[in-house]
Motif scaffolding. Structure first.
Motif, PDB file in Angstrom:
ATOM      1  N   TRP A  46      -3.866   4.707  -5.890  1.00 39.87           N
ATOM      2  CA  TRP A  46      -2.574   4.028  -6.102  1.00 39.87           C
ATOM      3  C   TRP A  46      -2.335   3.791  -7.382  1.00 39.87           C
ATOM      4  O   TRP A  46      -3.108   3.126  -8.152  1.00 39.87           O
ATOM      5  N   TYR A  79       0.485  -6.782  -3.012  1.00 39.00           N
ATOM      6  CA  TYR A  79       0.766  -5.350  -3.419  1.00 39.00           C
ATOM      7  C   TYR A  79       0.570  -4.771  -1.865  1.00 39.00           C
ATOM      8  O   TYR A  79      -0.519  -5.001  -1.230  1.00 39.00           O
ATOM      9  N   LEU A  81       0.085  -1.718   0.225  1.00 36.91           N
ATOM     10  CA  LEU A  81      -0.655   0.007  -0.298  1.00 36.91           C
ATOM     11  C   LEU A  81       0.093   0.795   0.627  1.00 36.91           C
ATOM     12  O   LEU A  81       0.091   1.945   0.176  1.00 36.91           O
ATOM     13  N   ARG A  84       3.361   0.967  -1.274  1.00 39.35           N
ATOM     14  CA  ARG A  84       2.897   1.319  -2.909  1.00 39.35           C
ATOM     15  C   ARG A  84       4.056   0.532  -3.657  1.00 39.35           C
ATOM     16  O   ARG A  84       4.499   1.193  -4.740  1.00 39.35           O
TER      17      ARG A  84
END
Length: 287
Positions: A46, A79, A81, A84
């Motif tokens: 990422w 955050y 995943l 993103r």
């Protein structure tokens, strides 16, 4: 044979020699920065937004969510995943040097490099309560690591630079009740003269290994300790016995300072920005 022809021949030979030496040096440098790349497999990466260029600590929250801190700003970044993207920002302090983050139940903890510990109770509720606690460490220790250990029922942290003695780096328990540390009694020790650390031994013994982050495997309770300065990963068993040390290459791990496990035992390592965006890798190491 004309002198001009001899000089031209010598000139060409010198150029060829310089080229060969230069090519050998380039190959040697390339081999150096890629050394360690065969120790692991990266299954996903990422690239992180600019806000996390100085990412210094990560911790698994749940599902596909990771909480992050960065060096300079007193902010926790949530955050996602899957998306993103940063989905939430939680302020907890002013500007500082924030290095590690840990989770226990609904409370988040952030370690400042001078040993000051921030506690964010009920981090995902509207009535968050933020307090700070002196742990007993100070700026000379340069604290960068933090994790909650189920086995120890405590937070764990380790001095990056100096410890009580140059011959070891201790992993110390931070009691959740008092937030204090017995700085004279490490729970686990990384011995600087361990055989697995021999290839990295420094004349100044305490510089042999500089812990940047700690993570504990959710099922085996193995203790993973990351070094970002000269990238490597050290693994101890649940009793603190050193099992192995993996060297990390500087292409995929230019400055790794954050590490966490998912509930299923997937390992995530974050890198600060270096010749590109900051990143998080999903990594599997060779057995």
């Amino acid at each position: 044979m004309k002198k001009s022809t001899i000089f031209i021949g010598l000139f060409i030979a010198v150029l060829i020699g310089i080229g060969v030496i230069g090519f050998a040096k380039v190959n040697k440098a390339s081999a150096h920065i890629t050394e360690g790349s065969d120790n692991y497999t990266i299954s996903e990466t990422w690239e992180l937004p600019k806000e996390l260029d100085e990412i210094s600590g990560i911790v698994w929250i749940d599902h596909q969510t990771i909480a992050c801190v960065q060096d300079e700003t007193g902010m926790i970044y949530i955050y996602n995943l899957d998306e993103r993207a940063i989905t939430e920002e939680i302020p907890f302090a002013g500007n500082g040097d924030y290095e590690g983050i840990a989770l226990h139940n609904n409370d988040l903890y952030v370690m400042q490099s001078d040993g000051l510990l921030y506690e964010v109770k009920n981090w995902n509720a509207t009535n968050k309560i933020v307090t700070s606690h002196q742990t007993g460490f100070d700026s000379s220790h340069n604290m960068e690591s933090l994790v909650y250990s189920i086995k120890d029922s405590a937070l764990l942290t380790a001095p990056k630079d100096k410890d009580l003695e140059d011959d070891f780096k201790g992993l110390y328990k931070i009691a959740l009740s008092s937030k204090n540390v017995d700085t004279n009694s490490p729970a686990y020790k990384i011995e600087m003269n361990a055989a697995a650390l021999k290839p990295y031994r420094n004349k100044k013994r305490y510089k042999t290994f500089n812990p940047s982050e700690i993570a504990v495997h959710p099922t085996t309770h193995d203790i993973y300790v990351l070094e970002g300065k000269n990238p490597k990963l050290l693994i101890m068993d649940s009793n603190g016995v050193l099992k192995t040390v993996f060297k990390l290459d500087k292409i995929n791990f230019p400055q790794p300072e954050g590490m966490t496990f998912s509930d299923q035992g997937d390992l995530y390592i974050s890198n600060e920005s270096a010749n590109g965006p900051a990143s998080i890798h999903l990594v599997e190491f060779n057995k």
